[in-house]
Scaffold this active site. Sequence first.
Site, PDB file in Angstrom:
ATOM      1  CB  SER A 192      -0.865  -0.034   1.266  1.00  0.00           C
ATOM      2  OG  SER A 192      -1.452   1.218   1.492  1.00  0.00           O
ATOM      3  CE  LYS A 200      -1.393  -4.698   3.444  1.00  0.00           C
ATOM      4  NZ  LYS A 200      -1.624  -6.039   2.913  1.00  0.00           N
ATOM      5  CE1 TYR A 228      -4.021  -3.285   5.861  1.00  0.00           C
ATOM      6  CE2 TYR A 228      -3.627  -0.938   5.504  1.00  0.00           C
ATOM      7  CZ  TYR A 228      -3.889  -2.202   5.012  1.00  0.00           C
ATOM      8  OH  TYR A 228      -3.991  -2.383   3.651  1.00  0.00           O
TER       9      TYR A 228
END
Length: 346
Positions: free
Chosen positions: A130, A159, A155
């Site tokens: 992302s 990544k 979160y």
Amino acid sequence: MKALKQGEILVTGGTGYIGSHTVVELQNNGYEVIILDNLSNSNIKVVDQIKSITGIAPGFVKLDLRDKTELFHFIKSNPDLTGVIHFAASKSVGESVKNPLLYYDNNISTLVNLLNALKDRQVNFVFSSSCTVYGEPDFLPVTEDAAVKTAESPYGNTKQIGEEILRETAGATDNLKVVALRYFNPVGAHSSALIGELPIGIPQNLVPFVMQTAIGKRKELIIFGDNYDTTDGSCIRDFIHVVDLAKAHVAAIKRMEAGKMDLAYEVFNVGTGKGYSVIELINTFENITGIKLNYQVGPPRNGDIVKIWGDVSKAEKELNWKAENGLNNMLESAWAWENYIYKNAF
Ligand code: NAD
Ligand code: UD1
């Protein structure tokens, strides 16, 4: 680098939003696909919807990637896999702040389990990363070699850690080739309106919230701040049509199959290269649908990035891929899908 011939592709999280669109594009390109999903954030009906679009039923296995025994058994019984596209993960930023361990378990342990299960196999691997890894970028458009900033949430951290695990693992073996795709903001739905984003509960992201407000499921949309240092004061994002994003995965698999990779681990921005503000997006939606959206401006959201859009020249050059759809198509298709869900009680 040695190339793998076109074979079966495993799509983890393949009944989810981006995964389902990618399965369609893989099938359109002649790939045989097996979906692996635990259905924690998706609906089994998606498998039939995919078949209605392409005429081909993808393979499906209900499996939780946290279950090592089942996963190893599954990989062992599928010796023809040549590619893996790994979407399965939890993706709510707010939930990750409240429950970090859930995110390290479901996004990191699962990646490690999958790589361990594939250890002795030659495989092409695509990872869903992302643009969140850039935080608030120091320059725009942001390029792949921009600094990776301290993550704003567990979160986002999963990544960054996921990318590191893959870079190190690909560097330590001849078996694994990896492309990490850094998505900007995927929106929209397939032109058939048979698949799209299916948020469970109250949507956290802008476009699903706009759609649910327009159809009457939500009373009003709150714009999170209009006093930022941007043209109209609202935040700016690089929105990308989910079908264009799906096609980037096929391009990544093809690059690996053709043995064109410069390194065993590569990273690409996947966006349009153009930024639109939240207010511009709302205006565009109102213009194309004729609907007056009920919204008001509220306070800024904690930790929001003010403006980001990607330099996508590397993907254009190396993946031979370019986003084709503009904001109008993204919002028209999202609206058609919202109407489909409404009429069909999906
Ligand atoms: P999604 O929730 O629609 O799809 C994820 C799928 O994975 C779901 O079908 C879910 O049931 C499945 N899943 C979750 N945990 C699993 C597990 N332990 N075992 C098996 N299946 C599991 O999400 P999406 O929007 O399609 O996102 C796909 C990927 O792209 C995710 O990794 C996400 O972090 C990443 N990503 C998404 C966005 C976005 O805005 N949607 C942006 C950047 C990156
Ligand atoms: C989200 C994720 C990010 C992920 C990215 C990619 C958060 C905090 N971050 O970021 O980790 O990588 O998607 O797709 O969820 N907005 C409103 N009102 C709303 C909802 C959103 O004004 O009800 C605004 C937001 O302030 C933001 C823009 O719309 O400026 C886009 O928001 P969102 O869809 O949540 O995506 P990102 O913030 O880019």
